[in-house]
Write an enzyme that holds these catalytic residues in place. Structure first.
Site, PDB file in Angstrom:
ATOM      1  N   THR A  18       1.224  -1.202   0.249  1.00  0.00           N
ATOM      2  CA  THR A  18      -0.320  -0.095   0.319  1.00  0.00           C
ATOM      3  C   THR A  18       0.855   1.434  -0.158  1.00  0.00           C
ATOM      4  O   THR A  18       0.192   1.844  -0.761  1.00  0.00           O
ATOM      5  CB  THR A  18      -1.009   0.065   1.379  1.00  0.00           C
ATOM      6  OG1 THR A  18      -0.725   0.067   2.542  1.00  0.00           O
ATOM      7  CG2 THR A  18      -1.776  -1.345   0.970  1.00  0.00           C
ATOM      8  N   ARG A  70      23.903 -15.359   1.314  1.00  0.00           N
ATOM      9  CA  ARG A  70      23.295 -14.363   1.729  1.00  0.00           C
ATOM     10  C   ARG A  70      23.231 -13.197   0.802  1.00  0.00           C
ATOM     11  O   ARG A  70      23.191 -12.023  -0.088  1.00  0.00           O
ATOM     12  CB  ARG A  70      23.072 -13.988   2.757  1.00  0.00           C
ATOM     13  CG  ARG A  70      22.376 -12.782   3.666  1.00  0.00           C
ATOM     14  CD  ARG A  70      21.446 -12.473   4.370  1.00  0.00           C
ATOM     15  NE  ARG A  70      20.817 -12.051   4.813  1.00  0.00           N
ATOM     16  CZ  ARG A  70      19.414 -11.219   4.369  1.00  0.00           C
ATOM     17  NH1 ARG A  70      18.772 -12.835   4.837  1.00  0.00           N
ATOM     18  NH2 ARG A  70      18.668 -10.673   4.670  1.00  0.00           N
ATOM     19  N   MET A  95      11.098  -6.964   3.963  1.00  0.00           N
ATOM     20  CA  MET A  95      11.111  -7.595   4.673  1.00  0.00           C
ATOM     21  C   MET A  95      12.531  -8.098   5.082  1.00  0.00           C
ATOM     22  O   MET A  95      13.078  -9.099   4.938  1.00  0.00           O
ATOM     23  CB  MET A  95      10.520  -8.442   4.838  1.00  0.00           C
ATOM     24  CG  MET A  95       8.592  -8.445   5.225  1.00  0.00           C
ATOM     25  SD  MET A  95       8.478  -7.236   6.224  1.00  0.00           S
ATOM     26  CE  MET A  95       8.502  -8.037   7.938  1.00  0.00           C
ATOM     27  N   ASN A 110      13.847   3.743   4.389  1.00  0.00           N
ATOM     28  CA  ASN A 110      12.961   2.998   4.970  1.00  0.00           C
ATOM     29  C   ASN A 110      11.802   3.524   5.902  1.00  0.00           C
ATOM     30  O   ASN A 110      12.076   4.887   5.761  1.00  0.00           O
ATOM     31  CB  ASN A 110      13.786   1.327   5.860  1.00  0.00           C
ATOM     32  CG  ASN A 110      13.068   0.584   5.816  1.00  0.00           C
ATOM     33  OD1 ASN A 110      12.065  -0.022   5.111  1.00  0.00           O
ATOM     34  ND2 ASN A 110      13.030  -0.285   7.134  1.00  0.00           N
ATOM     35  N   THR A 111      10.466   2.626   5.673  1.00  0.00           N
ATOM     36  CA  THR A 111       9.613   3.121   6.222  1.00  0.00           C
ATOM     37  C   THR A 111       9.534   2.569   7.837  1.00  0.00           C
ATOM     38  O   THR A 111       9.344   0.999   6.689  1.00  0.00           O
ATOM     39  CB  THR A 111       8.735   3.648   5.541  1.00  0.00           C
ATOM     40  OG1 THR A 111       7.473   3.996   6.350  1.00  0.00           O
ATOM     41  CG2 THR A 111       7.894   2.874   5.115  1.00  0.00           C
ATOM     42  N   HIS A 112       9.422   3.043   8.447  1.00  0.00           N
ATOM     43  CA  HIS A 112       9.160   1.607  10.299  1.00  0.00           C
ATOM     44  C   HIS A 112       8.248   2.136  10.088  1.00  0.00           C
ATOM     45  O   HIS A 112       8.246   3.872  11.326  1.00  0.00           O
ATOM     46  CB  HIS A 112      10.537   1.918  10.647  1.00  0.00           C
ATOM     47  CG  HIS A 112       9.822   0.886  11.764  1.00  0.00           C
ATOM     48  ND1 HIS A 112      10.380  -0.241  11.991  1.00  0.00           N
ATOM     49  CD2 HIS A 112      10.312   1.598  13.817  1.00  0.00           C
ATOM     50  CE1 HIS A 112       9.954  -0.994  13.375  1.00  0.00           C
ATOM     51  NE2 HIS A 112      10.178   0.086  14.235  1.00  0.00           N
ATOM     52  N   ASP A 144      21.357   2.707   7.154  1.00  0.00           N
ATOM     53  CA  ASP A 144      22.480   1.765   7.509  1.00  0.00           C
ATOM     54  C   ASP A 144      22.880   0.326   8.183  1.00  0.00           C
ATOM     55  O   ASP A 144      21.917  -0.650   7.632  1.00  0.00           O
ATOM     56  CB  ASP A 144      23.088   3.220   9.378  1.00  0.00           C
ATOM     57  CG  ASP A 144      22.092   3.125   9.867  1.00  0.00           C
ATOM     58  OD1 ASP A 144      21.560   1.751  10.318  1.00  0.00           O
ATOM     59  OD2 ASP A 144      22.306   3.233  10.892  1.00  0.00           O
ATOM     60  N   ALA A 145      23.835   0.232   8.304  1.00  0.00           N
ATOM     61  CA  ALA A 145      24.169  -1.151   8.858  1.00  0.00           C
ATOM     62  C   ALA A 145      23.338  -1.814   9.956  1.00  0.00           C
ATOM     63  O   ALA A 145      23.101  -3.161  10.148  1.00  0.00           O
ATOM     64  CB  ALA A 145      25.577  -1.533   9.205  1.00  0.00           C
TER      65      ALA A 145
HETATM   66  C1  GRF Z   1       4.795  -0.693   6.639  1.00  0.00           C
HETATM   67  O1  GRF Z   1       3.372  -0.486   7.785  1.00  0.00           O
HETATM   68  C2  GRF Z   1       5.822  -0.182   7.170  1.00  0.00           C
HETATM   69  O2  GRF Z   1       6.126   0.248   7.333  1.00  0.00           O
HETATM   70  C3  GRF Z   1       5.926  -1.818   7.353  1.00  0.00           C
HETATM   71  O3  GRF Z   1       5.120  -2.923   6.826  1.00  0.00           O
HETATM   72  C4  GRF Z   1       3.987  -2.102   6.410  1.00  0.00           C
HETATM   73  C5  GRF Z   1       4.369  -2.472   5.340  1.00  0.00           C
HETATM   74  O4  GRF Z   1       2.708  -1.807   4.188  1.00  0.00           O
HETATM   75  N1  GRF Z   1       7.171  -2.453   7.619  1.00  0.00           N
HETATM   76  P1  GRF Z   1       2.179  -1.878   2.614  1.00  0.00           P
HETATM   77  O5  GRF Z   1       3.526  -3.304   1.842  1.00  0.00           O
HETATM   78  O6  GRF Z   1       3.229  -0.739   2.297  1.00  0.00           O
HETATM   79  O7  GRF Z   1       1.161  -2.592   2.884  1.00  0.00           O
END
Ligand code: GRF
Length: 207
Positions: A18, A70, A95, A110-112, A144-145
């Site tokens: 999304t 890896r 992931m 990255n979004t967390h 970052d690492a």
């Molecule tokens: C997001 O909340 C992201 O921060 C987390 O997993 C979710 C991914 O959602 N790591 P989507 O696949 O973008 O719907």
């Protein structure tokens, strides 16, 4: 007057995508200043890849189990990303951790789904809920690492409701997260970004 060409973005996903969709929708507007040039995933058959297909954006898959190590997986992923010559890589629900070599090749955001440095790792919403915080949110950072430790680009707060469960909280975080991602990536595309130590500025050091 010739317009500057839009910033080239490769988005990495592992699931529903999304956040990717929000970027694809934003990029459809020429004034946004960015274009998703490819979407990569670490697994096949996910909605994130289907979203890219529907938008006519090329996709690629690098599955860890297809490689002998890896390191090989990581290098193959980096080479596939490089083929699209990105200005920016956005990991949006991807992931997997990538190597230092990967991060040297590409500026990667990255979004967390938590307010870093609180609640890093795979279970940000669950950990926030279990801790009993009243406010959590989402963080966009330069990878970052470490795990969710990089320099912070943007954050958005989200209140925790008394009757929240992990799913309801994560869904509300994701609404705010998508808006933050779209707004911030667009500003980076149009104005640039500078990273000095832990300080991140959009628009470069002179603005
Ligand atoms: C997001 O909340 C992201 O921060 C987390 O997993 C979710 C991914 O959602 N790591 P989507 O696949 O973008 O719907």
């Amino acid at each position: 007057m010739p317009q500057p060409s839009p910033a080239r973005i490769v988005v990495l996903v592992s699931g529903s995508g999304t956040n990717l969709q929000a970027l694809l929708d934003a990029c459809a507007e020429p004034s946004y200043g960015a274009r998703v040039v490819a979407v990569g995933a670490d697994r096949d058959g996910i909605e994130g890849l289907a979203r890219a297909d529907r938008a006519g954006v090329p996709t690629f898959v690098s599955q860890l189990s297809d490689y002998t190590s890896r390191e090989h997986w990581d290098r193959a992923l980096a080479d596939k990303v490089a083929a699209f010559e990105p200005d920016l890589v956005v990991s949006a629900g991807f992931m997997k951790l990538v190597s230092a070599d990967f991060l040297e090749r590409f500026l990667t955001l990255n979004t967390h789904p938590a307010l870093c440095p609180a609640f890093p790792g795979m279970h940000g919403p669950r950990d926030a809920l279990e801790h009993g915080v009243k406010v959590t949110g989402a963080t966009l950072f330069v990878v970052d690492a470490g795990v969710d430790t990089g320099p912070i680009v943007a954050q958005v707060p989200v209140e925790v409701a008394e009757d929240d469960d992990v799913a309801s909280l994560h869904e509300r975080i994701k609404v705010a997260e998508r808006a933050m991602l779209v707004d911030t990536v667009g500003r980076i595309a149009r104005e640039g970004i500078s990273v000095e130590g832990r300080r991140v500025r959009i628009g470069g050091p002179d603005r």
